[in-house]
Design a protein around this motif. Sequence first.
Motif, PDB file in Angstrom:
ATOM      1  N   LEU A 262       0.800  -1.220   0.000  1.00 42.27           N
ATOM      2  CA  LEU A 262       0.000   0.000   0.000  1.00 42.27           C
ATOM      3  C   LEU A 262       0.830   1.266   0.000  1.00 42.27           C
ATOM      4  O   LEU A 262       0.286   2.363   0.104  1.00 42.27           O
ATOM      5  N   SER A 263       2.148   1.153  -0.113  1.00 40.53           N
ATOM      6  CA  SER A 263       3.007   2.329  -0.074  1.00 40.53           C
ATOM      7  C   SER A 263       4.013   2.259  -1.218  1.00 40.53           C
ATOM      8  O   SER A 263       4.173   1.226  -1.864  1.00 40.53           O
ATOM      9  N   GLY A 264       4.694   3.384  -1.449  1.00 38.54           N
ATOM     10  CA  GLY A 264       5.686   3.436  -2.512  1.00 38.54           C
ATOM     11  C   GLY A 264       5.088   3.867  -3.834  1.00 38.54           C
ATOM     12  O   GLY A 264       3.923   4.281  -3.920  1.00 38.54           O
ATOM     13  N   GLU A 265       5.887   3.776  -4.877  1.00 40.31           N
ATOM     14  CA  GLU A 265       5.436   4.162  -6.204  1.00 40.31           C
ATOM     15  C   GLU A 265       4.237   3.314  -6.625  1.00 40.31           C
ATOM     16  O   GLU A 265       4.222   2.107  -6.369  1.00 40.31           O
ATOM     17  N   PRO A 266       3.217   3.923  -7.267  1.00 39.84           N
ATOM     18  CA  PRO A 266       2.045   3.139  -7.690  1.00 39.84           C
ATOM     19  C   PRO A 266       2.410   1.929  -8.545  1.00 39.84           C
ATOM     20  O   PRO A 266       1.739   0.896  -8.469  1.00 39.84           O
ATOM     21  N   SER A 267       3.477   2.026  -9.319  1.00 39.27           N
ATOM     22  CA  SER A 267       3.876   0.903 -10.174  1.00 39.27           C
ATOM     23  C   SER A 267       4.393  -0.283  -9.373  1.00 39.27           C
ATOM     24  O   SER A 267       4.523  -1.393  -9.918  1.00 39.27           O
ATOM     25  N   THR A 268       4.692  -0.079  -8.082  1.00 43.91           N
ATOM     26  CA  THR A 268       5.183  -1.166  -7.231  1.00 43.91           C
ATOM     27  C   THR A 268       4.096  -1.716  -6.319  1.00 43.91           C
ATOM     28  O   THR A 268       4.381  -2.576  -5.485  1.00 43.91           O
ATOM     29  N   GLN A 269       2.882  -1.236  -6.471  1.00 44.39           N
ATOM     30  CA  GLN A 269       1.786  -1.669  -5.605  1.00 44.39           C
ATOM     31  C   GLN A 269       0.799  -2.544  -6.368  1.00 44.39           C
ATOM     32  O   GLN A 269       0.141  -2.088  -7.295  1.00 44.39           O
ATOM     33  N   LEU A 270       0.703  -3.804  -5.961  1.00 41.83           N
ATOM     34  CA  LEU A 270      -0.322  -4.707  -6.459  1.00 41.83           C
ATOM     35  C   LEU A 270      -1.184  -5.081  -5.258  1.00 41.83           C
ATOM     36  O   LEU A 270      -0.835  -5.961  -4.483  1.00 41.83           O
ATOM     37  N   HIS A 271      -2.289  -4.364  -5.100  1.00 42.57           N
ATOM     38  CA  HIS A 271      -3.064  -4.507  -3.864  1.00 42.57           C
ATOM     39  C   HIS A 271      -3.566  -5.928  -3.645  1.00 42.57           C
ATOM     40  O   HIS A 271      -3.570  -6.426  -2.516  1.00 42.57           O
TER      41      HIS A 271
END
Length: 292
Positions: A262-271
């Motif tokens: 849930l944190s960091g660059e959006p490209s690193t977030q797979l909810h």
Amino acid sequence: MSGSPEYTPPKVWTWNKANGGQFASINRPIAGPTHDKELPIGRHPLQLYSLGTPNGQKVTIMLEELLALGHSGAEYDAWLIRIGDGDQFGSGFVAVNPNSKIPALMDRSGAKPIRVFESGAILTYLAEKFGAFLPTEPAERAECLSWLFWQMGSAPYLGGGFGHFYAYAPTKIEYAIDRFAMEVKRQLDVLDRRLAESEYLAGSDYTIADIAVWPWYGGLVKGWTYGAAEFLQVEDYKNVLRWADAIHNRPAVQRGRMVNRLSGEPSTQLHERHDASDFDTRTQDKLAAAAE
């Protein structure tokens, strides 16, 4: 202790106010569910209910590593548990983990579902189920399990001790920060000395010991955890840094870090992760672009 008023504990402790910290809204002195909520069930054999904290990352890294080895039975659905919202106190989650902590796993591959909770237990269960990342030779197995359980006993001093008082406590308490900073630096020295004589923690092979330790201590020396790299002078632990970089370069580790994050660059977030293709199509940056 500078900045700390004197406190005399009462004869009997009572829970009569929030502690004021970042997690005050979800901390309580009793167990059990607070509300009825069933857990979702996906189509894969393994159902993971988690969040991309260091403890959660252990399991998603392990699952991605198993899939990379070709173990199709390790396909999984990773459902997001928002601990800040109290999802871990829903009745369905408590039925999987009575301790109300992530991660929690349900193995539905057999005739009867099997629950597994506590990250170390999940790693061991998966390693034994698939015959991977846990040595079978007795001395090597003992070394691996020793380092795995070292992490279980040590990381609370890093997280609940140092991390809490350094990053999250409502007031900075010199005594508490000094106490736990000293212990974390001792732990880093333990790791550094071991990694000076061994490529990985259990020996020459990458195992569940590395998978367990890396999200906590690798994240710390990489500067991802608590913003404390400079404070703790992590550059002194050159063997830990070498090991942390080597593990970070593994593609399965990079995928595992993304899941339930849930944190960091959006490209690193797979909810949530329900298919291998989700890494290419359902990260937060892709979902945001599709919604425009």
